[in-house]
Design a protein around this motif. Structure first.
Motif, PDB file in Angstrom:
ATOM      1  N   VAL A  46       0.837  -1.206   0.000  1.00 15.26           N
ATOM      2  CA  VAL A  46       0.000   0.000   0.000  1.00 15.26           C
ATOM      3  C   VAL A  46       0.867   1.250   0.000  1.00 15.26           C
ATOM      4  O   VAL A  46       0.603   2.215  -0.730  1.00 15.26           O
ATOM      5  N   GLN A  47       1.931   1.248   0.806  1.00 12.31           N
ATOM      6  CA  GLN A  47       2.824   2.406   0.854  1.00 12.31           C
ATOM      7  C   GLN A  47       3.445   2.646  -0.519  1.00 12.31           C
ATOM      8  O   GLN A  47       3.542   3.788  -0.978  1.00 12.31           O
ATOM      9  N   LEU A  50       0.769   4.146  -2.835  1.00 10.97           N
ATOM     10  CA  LEU A  50       0.412   5.530  -2.516  1.00 10.97           C
ATOM     11  C   LEU A  50       1.475   6.511  -2.979  1.00 10.97           C
ATOM     12  O   LEU A  50       1.224   7.716  -3.064  1.00 10.97           O
ATOM     13  N   VAL A  53       5.029   8.532   0.623  1.00 15.56           N
ATOM     14  CA  VAL A  53       4.365   8.861   1.889  1.00 15.56           C
ATOM     15  C   VAL A  53       5.215   8.298   3.020  1.00 15.56           C
ATOM     16  O   VAL A  53       5.962   7.339   2.850  1.00 15.56           O
ATOM     17  N   ASP A  57       2.061   7.358   7.910  1.00 13.13           N
ATOM     18  CA  ASP A  57       0.827   7.879   7.315  1.00 13.13           C
ATOM     19  C   ASP A  57      -0.341   6.971   7.694  1.00 13.13           C
ATOM     20  O   ASP A  57      -0.295   5.761   7.456  1.00 13.13           O
ATOM     21  N   PRO A  58      -1.404   7.519   8.290  1.00 12.37           N
ATOM     22  CA  PRO A  58      -2.523   6.681   8.738  1.00 12.37           C
ATOM     23  C   PRO A  58      -3.295   6.021   7.594  1.00 12.37           C
ATOM     24  O   PRO A  58      -3.985   5.032   7.807  1.00 12.37           O
ATOM     25  N   ARG A  59      -3.151   6.542   6.389  1.00 13.79           N
ATOM     26  CA  ARG A  59      -3.845   5.924   5.249  1.00 13.79           C
ATOM     27  C   ARG A  59      -3.318   4.530   4.959  1.00 13.79           C
ATOM     28  O   ARG A  59      -4.060   3.678   4.467  1.00 13.79           O
ATOM     29  N   ILE A  60      -2.064   4.277   5.272  1.00 13.77           N
ATOM     30  CA  ILE A  60      -1.473   2.967   5.011  1.00 13.77           C
ATOM     31  C   ILE A  60      -2.215   1.891   5.807  1.00 13.77           C
ATOM     32  O   ILE A  60      -2.604   0.859   5.265  1.00 13.77           O
ATOM     33  N   SER A  62      -5.227   2.114   7.179  1.00 13.70           N
ATOM     34  CA  SER A  62      -6.641   2.058   6.769  1.00 13.70           C
ATOM     35  C   SER A  62      -6.810   1.277   5.475  1.00 13.70           C
ATOM     36  O   SER A  62      -7.652   0.378   5.388  1.00 13.70           O
ATOM     37  N   TYR A  63      -6.021   1.605   4.481  1.00  7.97           N
ATOM     38  CA  TYR A  63      -6.131   0.912   3.199  1.00  7.97           C
ATOM     39  C   TYR A  63      -5.706  -0.550   3.313  1.00  7.97           C
ATOM     40  O   TYR A  63      -6.279  -1.412   2.657  1.00  7.97           O
ATOM     41  N   SER A  64      -4.721  -0.822   4.144  1.00  5.24           N
ATOM     42  CA  SER A  64      -4.284  -2.208   4.340  1.00  5.24           C
ATOM     43  C   SER A  64      -5.404  -3.045   4.941  1.00  5.24           C
ATOM     44  O   SER A  64      -5.682  -4.165   4.490  1.00  5.24           O
TER      45      SER A  64
END
Length: 140
Positions: A46-47, A50, A53, A57-60, A62-64
């Protein structure tokens, strides 16, 4: 009212289907592996998808989590259809079909180059695979 008694001396013991049980164990193992194999490397994947990043990063995360859960949610949505298909067409063809779809969708997910593609292939893997329920009914 007399109940019939069954003598264990008259009836031979029912043999345990060892080969069938081992095959079902192998199918069950591959299904579990199809679900859990991506867990260790999903955050890195995911990183990378993206772009540049930070690791924090909190998106990592969440998306994971969503990517890992996409398989289960998709499998849940089609489990009744796969169960019905196994009742109509038989357990063996549906188990083989599920394994073939696993063989196809797992590499497609691995070769994903962006997040939407990864979500699509991970969801497709769950939609096309209902072997967990079919294995359980086959063992019964």
């Amino acid at each position: 009212m007399d109940l019939p008694t069954q003598s264990s001396q008259d009836d031979p013991p029912t043999p345990i289907p060892v080969v069938r049980t081992l095959i079902l164990c192998a199918v069950n193992f591959t299904e579990s592996l199809a679900y859990s194999q991506i867990i260790p490397y999903t955050p890195s994947m995911v990183q990378h998808m993206l772009g540049d990043v930070a690791e924090s990063d909190p998106r990592i995360g969440s998306y994971s989590g969503m990517l890992i859960g996409a398989f289960s949610i998709s499998q849940f949505m089609t489990s009744h259809a796969w169960g019905y298909a196994s009742d109509v067409y038989g357990r063996r063809p549906i188990l083989l079909l599920g394994m073939i779809f696993n063989i196809i969708t797992i590499p497609l997910f691995g070769f994903s180059s962006n997040l939407p593609m990864a979500f699509a292939f991970r969801s497709l893997a769950g939609l096309l695979n209902g072997n967990q329920g079919v294995v359980r009914t086959t063992r019964a």
